[in-house]
Design an enzyme around this catalytic site. Structure first.
Site, PDB file in Angstrom:
ATOM      1  N   ARG A  85      -9.331  -5.606  -0.733  1.00 18.97           N
ATOM      2  CA  ARG A  85      -8.155  -6.430  -1.066  1.00 18.97           C
ATOM      3  C   ARG A  85      -8.385  -7.899  -0.747  1.00 18.97           C
ATOM      4  O   ARG A  85      -7.786  -8.779  -1.354  1.00 18.97           O
ATOM      5  CB  ARG A  85      -6.923  -5.880  -0.327  1.00 18.97           C
ATOM      6  CG  ARG A  85      -5.589  -6.474  -0.821  1.00 18.97           C
ATOM      7  CD  ARG A  85      -4.426  -5.675  -0.272  1.00 18.97           C
ATOM      8  NE  ARG A  85      -3.109  -6.168  -0.680  1.00 18.97           N
ATOM      9  CZ  ARG A  85      -2.319  -6.886   0.099  1.00 18.97           C
ATOM     10  NH1 ARG A  85      -2.678  -7.190   1.331  1.00 18.97           N
ATOM     11  NH2 ARG A  85      -1.135  -7.298  -0.336  1.00 18.97           N
TER      12      ARG A  85
ATOM     13  N   ILE B 197       0.875 -10.736  -4.658  1.00 17.24           N
ATOM     14  CA  ILE B 197       0.133  -9.472  -4.709  1.00 17.24           C
ATOM     15  C   ILE B 197       0.995  -8.475  -3.937  1.00 17.24           C
ATOM     16  O   ILE B 197       1.477  -8.778  -2.844  1.00 17.24           O
ATOM     17  CB  ILE B 197      -1.292  -9.609  -4.121  1.00 17.24           C
ATOM     18  CG1 ILE B 197      -2.024  -8.268  -4.071  1.00 17.24           C
ATOM     19  CG2 ILE B 197      -1.290 -10.250  -2.738  1.00 17.24           C
ATOM     20  CD1 ILE B 197      -3.514  -8.387  -3.665  1.00 17.24           C
ATOM     21  N   SER B 198       1.210  -7.318  -4.514  1.00 20.67           N
ATOM     22  CA  SER B 198       2.112  -6.342  -3.905  1.00 20.67           C
ATOM     23  C   SER B 198       1.589  -5.846  -2.569  1.00 20.67           C
ATOM     24  O   SER B 198       0.388  -5.893  -2.285  1.00 20.67           O
ATOM     25  CB  SER B 198       2.295  -5.136  -4.827  1.00 20.67           C
ATOM     26  OG  SER B 198       2.612  -5.548  -6.131  1.00 20.67           O
ATOM     27  N   GLN B 199       2.530  -5.320  -1.800  1.00 16.19           N
ATOM     28  CA  GLN B 199       2.213  -4.689  -0.517  1.00 16.19           C
ATOM     29  C   GLN B 199       1.339  -3.444  -0.780  1.00 16.19           C
ATOM     30  O   GLN B 199       1.632  -2.679  -1.705  1.00 16.19           O
ATOM     31  CB  GLN B 199       3.553  -4.270   0.074  1.00 16.19           C
ATOM     32  CG  GLN B 199       3.556  -3.819   1.476  1.00 16.19           C
ATOM     33  CD  GLN B 199       4.930  -3.260   1.844  1.00 16.19           C
ATOM     34  OE1 GLN B 199       5.890  -3.379   1.068  1.00 16.19           O
ATOM     35  NE2 GLN B 199       4.999  -2.658   2.991  1.00 16.19           N
TER      36      GLN B 199
END
Ligand code: SAH
Length: 215
Positions: A34, A60-62
């Site tokens: 990530r 950016i999503s969790q």
């Protein structure tokens, strides 16, 4: 085979404790660094379970949400998947490890370019991307086995659901009256009916109709 980054192993363990139990999904997350998907100044926080800012005022999503949404799609290696909202490309990268082919649409050219460079660096050759208005779907490539929308839709996205194969699954955050979204899983039954399951409250940046003017 190289050893996985210990920070990734820790992230995966924490996701497992929070309900991401599908081992294929966990393995896909473990194989996707990530840190490569966030701006330089946030790399230190990339392996924490939190959303982070990316360019163009997006996020950016969790990781937990990425894990849960991916799990809900129930993917296999025959699936052709459509993602709306490429953003950093992280969700697409995770999907690409579980599906046959991923089609992803982003309205900001800047984000799409950055994501493309990441897909190349990681040699994720089964991702096809496009800049444009994802609310229209990708009619030339439809129908899809799975559809995932990673921005908050104001209402049920019927145009997209029409591009779902019989037996297909779509996972979409849809605005609710509490100022957040409800994550909805749509299952397109073989008899043509559409089943809706409301799963949990989530918070996404809005899905914006039309092409992005700048950037
Ligand atoms: N899946 C992304 C999360 C991105 S946030 C990731 O893993 O990083 C949502 C993204 O949806 C933003 O990048 C935003 O620009 C994009 N978006 C919003 N409306 C859109 C639309 N109509 N078409 C395509 N992309 C859209």
């Amino acid at each position: 085979m190289t050893m996985a980054d210990p920070r990734l192993i820790q992230l995966v363990m924490s996701l497992r404790g929070q309900g991401v139990t599908d081992r294929h999904v966990l393995a896909a997350i473990e194989r996707t660094p990530r840190g490569l998907f966030v701006p330089e100044r946030f790399v230190d926080q990339a392996y924490e379970n939190r959303p982070l800012p990316i360019d163009c005022g997006q996020t950016i999503s969790q990781p937990l949400i990425v894990g849960l949404m991916t799990q809900l799609l129930n993917l296999n290696d025959r699936c052709k998947v459509l993602e709306i909202g490429t953003g950093s490309g992280y969700q697409a990268a995770v999907l690409s490890r579980l599906a046959r082919r991923v089609y992803t649409i982003e309205r900001y050219r800047t984000l799409a370019k950055e994501a493309e460079a990441r897909f190349e660096a990681l040699r994720l050759t089964n991702i096809t991307q496009r800049v444009g208005d994802g609310t229209k779907g990708w009619p030339e490539q439809a129908p899809f086995d799975r559809i995932i929308v990673t921005a908050g839709a104001p209402v049920r996205p019927d145009t997209l659901l029409e591009q779902l194969k019989p037996g297909g699954i779509a996972v979409v955050p849809v605005d609710n009256d509490r100022g957040t979204q409800t994550l909805i899983r749509y299952t397109h039954d073989k008899d043509g009916s559409l089943r809706e399951d409301a799963l949990m409250d989530v918070r996404f940046v809005p899905l914006v109709k039309g092409e992005a003017k700048a950037l």
